[in-house]
Design a protein around this motif. Structure first.
Motif, short mmCIF file in Angstrom:
data_model
loop_
_atom_site.label_atom_id
_atom_site.label_comp_id
_atom_site.label_asym_id
_atom_site.label_seq_id
_atom_site.Cartn_x
_atom_site.Cartn_y
_atom_site.Cartn_z
N GLU A 19 0.82 -1.21 0.00
CA GLU A 19 0.00 0.00 0.00
C GLU A 19 0.86 1.26 0.00
OE1 GLU A 19 -4.35 -0.76 1.85
OE2 GLU A 19 -2.98 0.44 3.00
N HIS A 39 0.22 14.35 -15.37
CA HIS A 39 -0.38 15.15 -14.29
C HIS A 39 -1.09 16.39 -14.84
CE1 HIS A 39 2.14 13.14 -10.88
NE2 HIS A 39 1.37 12.32 -11.55
N CYS A 64 -2.01 11.83 -1.87
CA CYS A 64 -1.38 12.93 -2.63
C CYS A 64 0.08 12.69 -2.95
CB CYS A 64 -1.53 14.24 -1.86
SG CYS A 64 -0.68 14.22 -0.26
N ILE A 69 0.39 16.72 -8.16
CA ILE A 69 -0.94 17.06 -8.70
C ILE A 69 -1.62 18.08 -7.79
CG2 ILE A 69 -3.26 16.11 -9.08
CD1 ILE A 69 -2.06 13.78 -10.47
C1 LIG Z 1 1.39 6.14 -6.82
S1 LIG Z 1 1.37 7.25 -5.49
C2 LIG Z 1 0.40 8.57 -6.17
C3 LIG Z 1 0.76 9.91 -5.57
C4 LIG Z 1 0.03 11.11 -6.19
N1 LIG Z 1 -1.40 11.01 -6.08
C5 LIG Z 1 0.44 11.29 -7.62
O1 LIG Z 1 -0.36 11.00 -8.50
O2 LIG Z 1 1.58 11.72 -7.87
C6 LIG Z 1 0.25 6.50 -4.34
C7 LIG Z 1 0.28 7.15 -2.98
O3 LIG Z 1 -0.77 6.60 -2.18
C8 LIG Z 1 -0.29 6.46 -0.86
N2 LIG Z 1 -1.13 5.48 -0.16
C9 LIG Z 1 -1.28 4.17 -0.45
N3 LIG Z 1 -2.15 3.60 0.37
C10 LIG Z 1 -2.58 4.57 1.23
C11 LIG Z 1 -3.50 4.60 2.32
N4 LIG Z 1 -4.19 3.50 2.70
N5 LIG Z 1 -3.71 5.77 2.96
C12 LIG Z 1 -3.04 6.89 2.57
N6 LIG Z 1 -2.15 6.92 1.56
C13 LIG Z 1 -1.93 5.78 0.89
C14 LIG Z 1 1.15 6.01 -1.05
O4 LIG Z 1 1.93 6.23 0.11
C15 LIG Z 1 1.58 6.89 -2.22
O5 LIG Z 1 2.12 8.10 -1.80
#
Ligand SMILES: C[S@@+](CC[C@H](N)C(=O)[O-])C[C@H]1O[C@@H](n2cnc3c(N)ncnc32)[C@H](O)[C@@H]1O
Length: 239
Positions: A19, A39, A64, A69
């Motif tokens: 995750e 983005h 985020c 973004i």
């Molecule tokens: C692929 S990144 C996308 C980041 C951003 N939205 C972008 O598009 O650049 C996925 C993000 O989701 C976060 N994430 C994954 N599972 C999560 C959860 N259950 N709660 C909060 N954040 C989570 C990860 O830590 C990571 O920073």
């Protein structure tokens, strides 16, 4: 002779990935990657999908990451504020730096929040503040249980909230995922190429997302493919 069921049964099975992106090398590679095109495409599609957003408000960006973004949204919508939530300290640290460098601390707040904050949508939801716009990019495929995203969307929304979510789409074949990595992540660090490949295998298909929305009681949201890599989920919360 072809077996009528063979094509469907040959479709690539989903393989979940971890995750949180809380390893510093992983977060750095992601924060330094060139996501200008996808983005900007995200923000452009959001604007096209919701041409009549309120003049101002506070949006919520779920998952985020390093805030790229979040920042692009804030620049495109100068009267709006944004809260960005992510549970990875490593990702948020890059985000805090980016927000400070852009001098947008007055409009962007990044918070360490694990999604969902609660497994259930609270009965007293009407007493809590709801966001007029909730958006998210590439969080859904990271979640061990996709209902986490839909529960949080329900919890943080109110009547009329605009929802705009983009995610990767799992290709039909493993070889296609490899081809996409070569095509779209050519020359990128190995850690980023590995994560991209794993993300493609962990992503959902349109019909799977539609099933999730039906299970969550969010049928008012629609799903469609917007490129060979991405799908979007969008709509207004009806109740
Ligand atoms: C692929 S990144 C996308 C980041 C951003 N939205 C972008 O598009 O650049 C996925 C993000 O989701 C976060 N994430 C994954 N599972 C999560 C959860 N259950 N709660 C909060 N954040 C989570 C990860 O830590 C990571 O920073």
């Amino acid at each position: 002779m072809t077996n009528p069921g063979s094509e469907a049964s040959a479709l690539l099975t989903r393989i979940p990935e971890p995750e949180l992106m809380d390893d510093d090398d992983q977060a750095r590679a992601y924060a330094e990657a060139d996501f200008v095109e996808p983005h900007n495409h995200f923000v452009q599609l959001l604007q096209e999908t919701f041409p009549e957003l309120p003049e101002m408000g506070t949006a919520l960006d779920l998952g985020c990451g390093p805030g790229d973004i979040t920042l692009r949204f804030a620049r495109a919508f100068p009267a709006w504020s944004v809260e960005g939530w992510d549970a990875s300290e490593a990702m948020l640290n890059y985000g805090y730096q980016a927000v400070a460098a852009a001098k947008l601390q007055d409009r962007i707040t990044l918070k360490k929040v694990y999604v969902p904050q609660s497994d259930t949508v609270s009965d007293t939801k009407s007493d809590t503040v709801s966001f007029p716009l909730i958006f998210s990019n590439s969080l859904l495929h990271h979640l061990a249980d996709p209902m986490a995203l839909w529960t949080e969307v329900k919890q943080q929304s109110g009547l009329g909230t605009a929802v705009f979510i983009m995610d990767l789409m799992r290709p039909a074949k493993r070889e296609t995922a490899k081809d996409f990595v070569d095509l779209y992540a050519q020359g990128e660090p190995e850690v980023l190429r590995r994560d991209f490949f794993n993300s493609l295998l962990a992503a959902y298909r349109v019909d799977e997302v539609q099933d999730q929305l039906a299970q969550a009681g969010l049928e008012q949201l629609q799903v469609r493919e917007v490129s060979d890599l991405h799908l979007i989920i969008w709509g207004h919360i009806a109740e």
